[in-house]
Scaffold this active site. Structure first.
Site, PDB file in Angstrom:
ATOM      1  N   THR A  39      44.778 -24.332 -21.962  1.00  0.00           N
ATOM      2  CA  THR A  39      43.383 -23.878 -21.998  1.00  0.00           C
ATOM      3  C   THR A  39      43.032 -23.221 -20.669  1.00  0.00           C
ATOM      4  OG1 THR A  39      42.818 -25.610 -23.558  1.00  0.00           O
ATOM      5  CG2 THR A  39      40.992 -24.624 -22.331  1.00  0.00           C
ATOM      6  N   CYS A  51      51.089 -21.310   5.005  1.00  0.00           N
ATOM      7  CA  CYS A  51      52.082 -22.107   4.281  1.00  0.00           C
ATOM      8  C   CYS A  51      53.160 -22.619   5.213  1.00  0.00           C
ATOM      9  CB  CYS A  51      52.718 -21.271   3.189  1.00  0.00           C
ATOM     10  SG  CYS A  51      51.494 -20.438   2.217  1.00  0.00           S
ATOM     11  N   ASN A  77      51.812 -10.830   4.329  1.00  0.00           N
ATOM     12  CA  ASN A  77      50.669 -11.671   4.699  1.00  0.00           C
ATOM     13  C   ASN A  77      50.598 -11.974   6.190  1.00  0.00           C
ATOM     14  OD1 ASN A  77      53.049 -12.977   3.413  1.00  0.00           O
ATOM     15  ND2 ASN A  77      52.179 -14.835   4.289  1.00  0.00           N
ATOM     16  N   GLY A  85      48.577 -17.499  -7.143  1.00  0.00           N
ATOM     17  CA  GLY A  85      49.578 -16.482  -6.820  1.00  0.00           C
ATOM     18  C   GLY A  85      50.991 -17.042  -6.906  1.00  0.00           C
TER      19      GLY A  85
HETATM   20  C1  PLP Z   1      48.546 -16.459  -0.460  1.00  0.00           C
HETATM   21  C2  PLP Z   1      49.733 -15.684  -0.911  1.00  0.00           C
HETATM   22  C3  PLP Z   1      50.456 -16.061  -2.055  1.00  0.00           C
HETATM   23  C4  PLP Z   1      50.179 -17.337  -2.820  1.00  0.00           C
HETATM   24  O1  PLP Z   1      48.979 -17.351  -3.507  1.00  0.00           O
HETATM   25  P1  PLP Z   1      48.332 -18.775  -3.923  1.00  0.00           P
HETATM   26  O2  PLP Z   1      47.249 -18.405  -4.868  1.00  0.00           O
HETATM   27  O3  PLP Z   1      47.818 -19.383  -2.652  1.00  0.00           O
HETATM   28  O4  PLP Z   1      49.400 -19.575  -4.549  1.00  0.00           O
HETATM   29  C5  PLP Z   1      51.503 -15.267  -2.442  1.00  0.00           C
HETATM   30  N1  PLP Z   1      51.840 -14.164  -1.760  1.00  0.00           N
HETATM   31  C6  PLP Z   1      51.170 -13.754  -0.673  1.00  0.00           C
HETATM   32  C7  PLP Z   1      51.585 -12.511   0.015  1.00  0.00           C
HETATM   33  C8  PLP Z   1      50.093 -14.507  -0.209  1.00  0.00           C
HETATM   34  O5  PLP Z   1      49.446 -14.126   0.887  1.00  0.00           O
END
Ligand code: PLP
Length: 386
Positions: A237, A325, A151, A71
């Site tokens: 890849t 995070c 989140n 993400g």
């Molecule tokens: C977890 C999260 C991300 C980041 O995704 P990753 O695959 O862990 O890098 C970004 N945005 C939100 C809202 C998230 O909850």
């Protein structure tokens, strides 16, 4: 000891059927999707099938979805990819104070490269008015970036209305939809959103795979140069194991989404009702209605969230304080602070995020341990006088 996992917004366990679906890729199905021989063609077929499942999940065209490593990478592509592509038209970007660090910190990086960023404040519920977005628009605004679901609180932001504002002014609209996927219906056909990001490990696929929705016709600079993979939009890849798992996750979740979310929402309500009946001085953070079905963010006054998290962990319950995070630092959550919640109340906030694996017994168990844990912690607090 019993473990109850209530941290599904941080990551989710891989579903058994998803694990089973990728096992052949570790053995006989090892081909490179770019190769033209049989091994390559087999890999390519699985890869494109996965893309179809992800696209179907969000009602997108097949060629509007590309895969990334997570993400966070997707967010970097969206923000920098649009900022660089549109730089000749202006350098102003609008976002909010409650975005995930992958958006906030990328915007802060862009600031050091000469872009001008407006970080919009939120109200006490953690929501934003489409009108405030409108007022922030300038003649040099090139991008609006606002998440669909937060989140930490689970809040749902008015992305559709904000998207209409963006359309009215002809500004590119990006939305981080990582937390929305699988929890609410996402329809890119009807949503006025140009670019959106997703992550596999938040929806029961393994870590290390993400997706990027790019509306057909949108100008976009690639960040990773190399081979011609993903029509030159993201070289390298492909992580075919992660991608096939992500596709399988979307296939499974799409089918069972309505039913699963109803169950999860019922469990969350049971957890909330139980906590409010058994424990005093608890506050709900976030909007009571406009939110995801699985997330519950509560402040337990006179308790340090880190101590509560640790005590619950000892009792077999996995929860989170703030976002995964941000934890590790004892800084209060930037999301809760921007809602005007006093720092000491922010620091007593715990996030419970439910998932498909949770049962009613799990909730009963949590409700059986949490009052005692809180009672003991409060007894140690000099501020708690009752
Ligand atoms: C977890 C999260 C991300 C980041 O995704 P990753 O695959 O862990 O890098 C970004 N945005 C939100 C809202 C998230 O909850």
């Amino acid at each position: 000891m019993k473990r109850v996992y209530l941290d599904n917004n941080a990551t989710t366990p891989v579903l058994p059927e998803i694990f089973a679906s990728v096992q052949p890729l570790f053995k006989e199905l090892f081909g490179n999707p770019s190769s033209i021989h049989q091994e390559g063609r087999e890999a390519r077929a699985l890869f494109e099938k996965a893309r179809e499942h992800v696209a179907a999940m969000i009602h997108a065209q097949h060629d509007e979805v590309i895969f990334t490593s997570c993400g966070t990478e997707s967010a970097n592509h969206a923000l920098k990819g649009i900022a660089y592509a549109k730089n000749s038209k202006g350098n102003h970007i609008i976002t909010t104070k409650i975005e995930h660090p992958c958006v906030l910190n990328t915007c802060q990086y862009l600031q050091t490269k000469g872009f001008d960023i407006t970080f919009l404040p939120v109200d006490s519920y953690g929501l934003i008015e489409p009108d405030d977005v409108k007022k922030a628009i300038r003649s040099d605004t090139i991008l609006i970036s606002i998440m669909y679901a937060n989140n930490e609180t689970g809040n749902l932001l008015p992305v559709e209305e904000i998207g209409r504002v963006a359309r009215e002014y002809g500004i590119v609209f990006y939305s981080d939809m990582v937390q929305a996927l699988g929890k609410i219906d996402i329809n890119m056909e009807s949503l006025p959103v140009d670019i959106a990001t997703f992550s596999g490990h938040k929806v029961y696929a393994p870590k290390g795979v993400g997706a990027l929705y790019i509306r057909n016709g949108l100008e976009f600079d690639s960040l990773i140069h190399g081979g011609h993979q993903e029509q030159g939009r993201r070289a390298g890849t492909e992580n075919i194991i992660g991608i096939v798992a992500f596709g399988k996750a979307c296939e499974v979740i799409k089918k069972e989404m309505a039913e699963e979310n109803k169950k999860i929402e019922f469990l969350r309500q049971k957890l909330l009702d139980g906590i409010l009946t058994k424990i005093e001085d608890v506050h709900l953070n976030g909007h009571p209605i406009f939110r995801l079905p699985n997330t519950l963010n509560l402040s337990f006054e006179f308790v340090e969230a880190e101590s509560l998290l640790t005590a619950l962990d000892i009792h077999g319950v996995a929860v989170s304080s703030g976002s995964a995070c941000a934890s590790g630092s004892s800084e209060p959550s930037h999301v809760l602070l921007s809602m005007g919640i006093p720092p000491e109340v922010c620091q007593s906030a715990l996030r419970f995020s439910l998932g498909r694996g949770n049962t009613e017994e799990d909730i009963d168990y949590v409700l059986s341990v949490i009052p005692d844990v809180i009672g003991k912690l409060r007894a140690l607090s000099p501020l708690y006088k009752k």
